[in-house]
Structure formats: structure tokens, C-alpha cells
Design a protein around this motif. Structure first.
Motif, PDB file in Angstrom:
ATOM      1  N   MET A   1       6.674   2.246   7.424  1.00 43.85           N
ATOM      2  CA  MET A   1       6.358   0.518   7.627  1.00 43.85           C
ATOM      3  C   MET A   1       6.141  -0.034   6.237  1.00 43.85           C
ATOM      4  O   MET A   1       5.444   0.537   5.434  1.00 43.85           O
ATOM      5  CB  MET A   1       5.317   0.514   8.497  1.00 43.85           C
ATOM      6  CG  MET A   1       4.909  -1.133   9.055  1.00 43.85           C
ATOM      7  SD  MET A   1       3.559  -0.927  10.039  1.00 43.85           S
ATOM      8  CE  MET A   1       2.455  -1.673   9.168  1.00 43.85           C
ATOM      9  N   LYS A   2       6.606  -1.113   5.844  1.00 44.68           N
ATOM     10  CA  LYS A   2       6.616  -1.708   4.790  1.00 44.68           C
ATOM     11  C   LYS A   2       5.081  -2.245   4.472  1.00 44.68           C
ATOM     12  O   LYS A   2       4.398  -2.773   5.325  1.00 44.68           O
ATOM     13  CB  LYS A   2       7.433  -2.949   4.483  1.00 44.68           C
ATOM     14  CG  LYS A   2       7.765  -3.243   2.978  1.00 44.68           C
ATOM     15  CD  LYS A   2       8.830  -4.666   3.059  1.00 44.68           C
ATOM     16  CE  LYS A   2       8.503  -5.440   1.684  1.00 44.68           C
ATOM     17  NZ  LYS A   2       9.297  -6.551   1.829  1.00 44.68           N
ATOM     18  N   ASN A   3       4.486  -2.169   3.445  1.00 44.30           N
ATOM     19  CA  ASN A   3       3.099  -2.474   3.073  1.00 44.30           C
ATOM     20  C   ASN A   3       3.158  -4.132   3.005  1.00 44.30           C
ATOM     21  O   ASN A   3       3.927  -4.721   2.211  1.00 44.30           O
ATOM     22  CB  ASN A   3       2.748  -1.995   1.587  1.00 44.30           C
ATOM     23  CG  ASN A   3       1.234  -2.339   1.314  1.00 44.30           C
ATOM     24  OD1 ASN A   3       0.498  -3.233   1.854  1.00 44.30           O
ATOM     25  ND2 ASN A   3       0.846  -1.723   0.182  1.00 44.30           N
ATOM     26  N   PRO A   4       2.197  -4.872   3.892  1.00 44.84           N
ATOM     27  CA  PRO A   4       2.345  -6.197   3.934  1.00 44.84           C
ATOM     28  C   PRO A   4       1.866  -6.945   2.605  1.00 44.84           C
ATOM     29  O   PRO A   4       2.149  -7.934   2.610  1.00 44.84           O
ATOM     30  CB  PRO A   4       1.051  -6.369   5.170  1.00 44.84           C
ATOM     31  CG  PRO A   4       0.483  -5.323   5.450  1.00 44.84           C
ATOM     32  CD  PRO A   4       1.267  -4.020   4.846  1.00 44.84           C
ATOM     33  N   GLU A   6       3.194  -6.394   0.131  1.00 42.97           N
ATOM     34  CA  GLU A   6       4.118  -6.390  -0.937  1.00 42.97           C
ATOM     35  C   GLU A   6       4.792  -8.080  -0.982  1.00 42.97           C
ATOM     36  O   GLU A   6       5.258  -8.166  -2.076  1.00 42.97           O
ATOM     37  CB  GLU A   6       5.284  -5.662  -0.594  1.00 42.97           C
ATOM     38  CG  GLU A   6       5.190  -4.152  -0.415  1.00 42.97           C
ATOM     39  CD  GLU A   6       5.421  -3.353  -1.767  1.00 42.97           C
ATOM     40  OE1 GLU A   6       5.695  -4.002  -2.659  1.00 42.97           O
ATOM     41  OE2 GLU A   6       4.960  -2.233  -1.649  1.00 42.97           O
ATOM     42  N   SER A   7       4.298  -8.843  -0.125  1.00 44.31           N
ATOM     43  CA  SER A   7       5.043 -10.017   0.016  1.00 44.31           C
ATOM     44  C   SER A   7       3.779 -10.937   0.230  1.00 44.31           C
ATOM     45  O   SER A   7       2.886 -10.817   0.882  1.00 44.31           O
ATOM     46  CB  SER A   7       6.082 -10.250   1.065  1.00 44.31           C
ATOM     47  OG  SER A   7       5.465 -10.447   2.356  1.00 44.31           O
ATOM     48  N   GLY A  10       3.187 -11.591   3.983  1.00 47.41           N
ATOM     49  CA  GLY A  10       2.525 -10.599   4.496  1.00 47.41           C
ATOM     50  C   GLY A  10       1.001 -10.406   4.230  1.00 47.41           C
ATOM     51  O   GLY A  10       0.075 -10.145   4.742  1.00 47.41           O
ATOM     52  N   THR A  11       0.763 -10.742   2.804  1.00 44.88           N
ATOM     53  CA  THR A  11      -0.730 -11.120   2.324  1.00 44.88           C
ATOM     54  C   THR A  11      -1.420 -11.944   3.257  1.00 44.88           C
ATOM     55  O   THR A  11      -2.470 -11.870   3.720  1.00 44.88           O
ATOM     56  CB  THR A  11      -0.801 -11.189   0.978  1.00 44.88           C
ATOM     57  OG1 THR A  11      -0.049 -10.424   0.206  1.00 44.88           O
ATOM     58  CG2 THR A  11      -2.006 -11.436   0.287  1.00 44.88           C
ATOM     59  N   SER A  14      -1.956 -10.840   6.946  1.00 51.42           N
ATOM     60  CA  SER A  14      -3.127 -10.164   6.803  1.00 51.42           C
ATOM     61  C   SER A  14      -4.395 -10.745   6.644  1.00 51.42           C
ATOM     62  O   SER A  14      -5.541 -10.335   7.298  1.00 51.42           O
ATOM     63  CB  SER A  14      -2.870  -9.022   5.621  1.00 51.42           C
ATOM     64  OG  SER A  14      -1.843  -8.508   5.781  1.00 51.42           O
TER      65      SER A  14
ATOM     66  N   ARG B 139       2.088  -1.862 -10.558  1.00 44.73           N
ATOM     67  CA  ARG B 139       2.005  -1.755  -9.151  1.00 44.73           C
ATOM     68  C   ARG B 139       0.503  -1.748  -8.725  1.00 44.73           C
ATOM     69  O   ARG B 139       0.180  -2.419  -7.924  1.00 44.73           O
ATOM     70  CB  ARG B 139       2.394  -0.213  -8.950  1.00 44.73           C
ATOM     71  CG  ARG B 139       2.322   0.189  -7.451  1.00 44.73           C
ATOM     72  CD  ARG B 139       3.605  -0.135  -6.531  1.00 44.73           C
ATOM     73  NE  ARG B 139       3.640   0.294  -5.294  1.00 44.73           N
ATOM     74  CZ  ARG B 139       3.734  -0.697  -4.281  1.00 44.73           C
ATOM     75  NH1 ARG B 139       4.458  -2.052  -4.570  1.00 44.73           N
ATOM     76  NH2 ARG B 139       3.751  -0.224  -3.311  1.00 44.73           N
TER      77      ARG B 139
END
Lengths: 35, 168
Positions: A1-4, A6-7, A10-11, A14, B139
Motif C-alpha cells: 500500500m502506498k504511503n498516504p 506521498e501526496s 493523501g495527507t 489522513s 525523503r
């Protein structure tokens, strides 16, 4: 699952979910107003 | 003057907070995407050399000012038992709401000084770092900044909903 986180979308989603979780926690497990 | 003090401290806390969170949103909503595009056409230096260091200076010190003024505000507000700062940070009624906001702000301040700023210094060349170290720093700084943006939403909810307004 992609880390939220990352966008931006998504942030924000969250953050909104965390807000709801903390409000529910405050109202059910802590006392928000004087007893 | 005693009656004025909490209002003045609250006002200064909000001004500093607008500066801190405004710059946090600038980094996340504007600068990260702009750097990606600027890197592609070779113009990133304008941002990394002239904009980012100034923005980071105001960002990290506004974070400190916001936190100190927030703690100061909790010290000026009191009930029969004295200043409410201890009750807020231990999430006791009726200060649990502002206490959650205070804890979120504290975590965000630690994030700024422990993760974002040290890694930004490597990225911007303020301290020596290899390309590999810079890539890792990029990162970590990005995820720390995004974490703070995520935490800012509940933090602002608990700050803005009047949980501290009935105190004192």
C-alpha cells in the motif's frame, strides 16, 4: 500500500481522519467539559 | 493590565502560528511541487539559494515563538487551582481539548527541529553531505513536513474550537 503522505491529497485525508478519531477519543474517553 | 495579558498573549500566539503554519502549507502546497518542475528545467537554484533558507528561518523560529506563547497563554489562564497548564498537558477535564491541541503542537515543534531543519541543512548544502545522504535527507524532510501538515488539521481543530476560551 502506498504511503498516504506521498501526496497532498493523501495527507489532507489522513489529517481529516485523525481529526475525527481524536474528537471521538475526546468525547468518549476523556472529559471535554467539567463534570 | 492583568486582564489584558491573556488576550495579548493569545493574539501574539495566533500571529506566530499563522506565520509557522502558513509557511508549512507553503512548503507542502507550493515549494515541493515547484522544486520538482524547477529541477527539470535547471532553475531550482533560485529557490534553494534565495527562497528556501529565508522561508526555513522564519518557519523554525515562528514554530518556537508559537509554542512558547501557547505555553505562556496556558500559564496566564487559571481556575481555582491556579494555572491550567498542568491540567491541559495531562488531559484533565475541562482542559482535555486544548491539551490535545497543545500536545499536537508540541509534537510538530519537535518534528521541525529534530527532523525537518537538520535534513534541510543537508539538502541546501549548509552542512557537508554526499549525494546519497542528501537523497535520504530529502525523503526524511519530505515525510516529516507532510506529517506536520497532517497533524496541523486536528491541531487547528482543537486550537480553534474555543476549548481554552472559557478558562480564567
Amino acid at each position: 500500500m502506498k504511503n498516504p503522505l506521498e501526496s497532498v491529497t493523501g495527507t489532507i485525508i489522513s489529517g481529516l481522519i485523525l481529526t475525527v478519531v481524536l474528537v471521538v477519543f475526546l468525547n468518549n474517553f476523556l472529559t471535554p467539559v467539567a463534570a | 493590565m492583568e486582564a489584558l495579558l491573556p488576550g495579548l498573549v493569545r493574539w501574539a500566539h495566533i500571529v506566530a502560528g499563522v506565520c509557522w503554519i502558513g509557511l508549512l502549507y507553503y512548503f507542502n502546497l507550493v515549494q515541493m511541487a515547484a522544486l520538482k518542475d524547477a529541477g527539470a528545467d535547471g532553475t531550482a537554484a533560485g529557490i534553494t539559494k534565495h527562497v528556501a533558507p529565508r522561508a526555513l528561518l522564519w518557519f523554525r523560529w515562528a514554530a518556537v515563538a508559537t509554542w512558547i506563547l501557547g505555553v505562556g497563554l496556558l500559564c496566564t489562564l487559571g481556575d481555582k487551582g491556579g494555572p491550567v497548564i498542568h491540567k491541559a498537558f495531562t488531559l484533565q477535564a475541562p482542559y482535555a481539548g486544548i491539551g490535545i491541541g497543545a500536545w499536537l503542537g508540541t509534537i510538530m515543534l519537535i518534528n521541525v527541529w529534530h527532523f525537518i531543519w537538520p535534513n534541510q541543512k543537508k539538502i541546501l548544502g549548509m552542512v557537508p553531505a554526499t549525494d546519497e545522504v542528501k537523497a535520504k535527507a530529502r525523503r526524511v524532510a519530505m515525510l516529516a513536513s507532510r506529517t506536520n501538515m497532517m497533524l496541523s488539521l486536528p491541531m487547528l481543530y482543537f486550537m480553534a474550537n474555543g476549548f481554552s476560551h472559557h478558562i480564567g
